[in-house]
Write a protein that holds these residues in place. Sequence first.
Motif, PDB file in Angstrom:
ATOM      1  N   LYS A 110       0.833  -1.209   0.000  1.00  0.00           N
ATOM      2  CA  LYS A 110       0.000   0.000   0.000  1.00  0.00           C
ATOM      3  C   LYS A 110       0.866   1.257   0.000  1.00  0.00           C
ATOM      4  N   ALA A 146      -0.097   3.999  -1.601  1.00  0.00           N
ATOM      5  CA  ALA A 146      -0.948   5.185  -1.819  1.00  0.00           C
ATOM      6  C   ALA A 146      -0.931   6.111  -0.610  1.00  0.00           C
ATOM      7  N   PRO A 195     -12.075   5.621   5.999  1.00  0.00           N
ATOM      8  CA  PRO A 195     -11.721   4.306   6.525  1.00  0.00           C
ATOM      9  C   PRO A 195     -10.219   4.098   6.363  1.00  0.00           C
ATOM     10  N   PHE A 223       3.367   1.833   3.891  1.00  0.00           N
ATOM     11  CA  PHE A 223       4.335   2.919   3.787  1.00  0.00           C
ATOM     12  C   PHE A 223       4.044   3.909   4.917  1.00  0.00           C
ATOM     13  N   LYS A 234       2.805   2.112  13.474  1.00  0.00           N
ATOM     14  CA  LYS A 234       1.904   1.727  12.375  1.00  0.00           C
ATOM     15  C   LYS A 234       2.064   0.266  11.999  1.00  0.00           C
TER      16      LYS A 234
HETATM   17  O1  C5P Z   1      -1.623   6.083   9.066  1.00  0.00           O
HETATM   18  P1  C5P Z   1      -0.922   6.478   7.833  1.00  0.00           P
HETATM   19  O2  C5P Z   1      -1.799   7.189   6.833  1.00  0.00           O
HETATM   20  O3  C5P Z   1       0.334   7.243   8.017  1.00  0.00           O
HETATM   21  O4  C5P Z   1      -0.464   5.071   7.194  1.00  0.00           O
HETATM   22  C1  C5P Z   1       0.154   4.968   5.973  1.00  0.00           C
HETATM   23  C2  C5P Z   1      -0.111   3.618   5.385  1.00  0.00           C
HETATM   24  O5  C5P Z   1      -1.494   3.268   5.557  1.00  0.00           O
HETATM   25  C3  C5P Z   1       0.111   3.622   3.884  1.00  0.00           C
HETATM   26  O6  C5P Z   1       0.552   2.339   3.514  1.00  0.00           O
HETATM   27  C4  C5P Z   1      -1.278   3.957   3.347  1.00  0.00           C
HETATM   28  O7  C5P Z   1      -1.443   3.481   2.014  1.00  0.00           O
HETATM   29  C5  C5P Z   1      -2.182   3.278   4.320  1.00  0.00           C
HETATM   30  N1  C5P Z   1      -3.476   3.962   4.551  1.00  0.00           N
HETATM   31  C6  C5P Z   1      -4.671   3.345   4.223  1.00  0.00           C
HETATM   32  N2  C5P Z   1      -5.873   3.975   4.449  1.00  0.00           N
HETATM   33  C7  C5P Z   1      -5.914   5.181   5.008  1.00  0.00           C
HETATM   34  C8  C5P Z   1      -4.723   5.829   5.379  1.00  0.00           C
HETATM   35  C9  C5P Z   1      -3.511   5.195   5.112  1.00  0.00           C
HETATM   36  O8  C5P Z   1      -4.632   2.226   3.690  1.00  0.00           O
HETATM   37  N3  C5P Z   1      -7.079   5.768   5.223  1.00  0.00           N
END
Ligand code: C5P
Length: 400
Positions: A271, A273, A303, A321, A335
């Motif tokens: 992930k 993104a 979410p 990431f 995380k």
């Molecule tokens: O919590 P944070 O946004 O910093 O975490 C980053 C990681 O969580 C990335 O791998 C990102 O793609 C994923 N993420 C997610 N859904 C979200 C926020 C972040 O899958 N709403």
Amino acid sequence: MLENKTVILGVSGGIAVYKAVELLRLLTKAGATVHVVMSKNAQEFVTPLTFQTLSGNPVHTELFNLYQEQEIGHISLADRADLFILAPATANLIGKIANGLADDLLSTSVMATKAPVLVVPAMNSNMYENPLYQQNEKKLAEAGYQVMEPATGELACGWLGKGKLPEPELIFAAADAMLTAKDLSGCRVLVTAGPTREELDPIRYLTNYSSGKMGYAVAAAAAARGASVTLVSGPTSLQTPYGVEVVPVRSAEQMRAAVLECFAESDVVIKAAAVADYRPARRGENKIKKTADEMTIELEKNPDILSELGTRKQEQVLVGFAAETESLLVHATEKLQKKGLDMIVANDVTAEGAGFDVDTNLVRFLFADGKVEELDLMRKEQVANRLLDQVAELWQAKRQ
Ligand code: C5P
């Protein structure tokens, strides 16, 4: 992996020869030694001097040239190749190879090589559709040559149809994949990339600076290593990577739906993104008008897709990431644990040459077992491959 490899670029005569110049540039930039062989007709479009200057090697044009024979010889040229690329490959050249004809240096060298051959056809769409041409192309594919599909669009002759030379970046990716070990063969990889857009009204949205480059590099490298790759991508300006299926999305909600749909059939999820954490609580159906002097936008939480995957995961390898601006290791470790990940890629986006919208990155890999690997500043393509080295190990370990 084209670094330190010897590539023969065979150029036959068509208007697309100019794109072979760009391909040559990409090959040399990747560290390959390139020898160019041109057919007589190719030299009508671009002079050998252009290819010679950019490759740093003499261009080969004649079958019986005393100087060139002494220097290298067509057989030794074919012998020392790690990869042979024919771009553009005309209907004439393909017809000659398919029928075992070798009447000039280019067709002779292809015939004499034991290296893998990438054939990139380019011609008028009627020629392309001609059953005789199609038979010849099929013969090449059956004999083990890798034939790329031409692109569709406006052709040099003004026609609209199939027959265009694919973009040099795609040819380069196909060539690179041919020399890459397939350690992810049989692995289904789901990658997310880019930003999300959270709409305020029909013409405005909240987003972030993510360009998608890191995630696209991971998807491209995974495909080159033999994985079947689905890339769920937020809005970016990047080209679809070679061999990757792209699912375009805009908002976090759409990304969640697309990811959940593929999750059960995935072996690895990466992930990359930059998902927006919040979205406007209400989306204006019409353009919000400028009335009051101040305006407050109420946000609600999106979410957390990755956390959700962490709770649902079976045997999947889950990689996240963490783009941070302070206390990198503390936040990344938190995380990794909270989201149930096998591995997290931590990067300080304030560091020089790292983070959003640049071609390089400075990262650390943190693993569920506490192991940490620190990488030097490198191109995102290299980071992607180092990441996949680790992913391949984690995937193999779970399979056993
Ligand atoms: O919590 P944070 O946004 O910093 O975490 C980053 C990681 O969580 C990335 O791998 C990102 O793609 C994923 N993420 C997610 N859904 C979200 C926020 C972040 O899958 N709403």
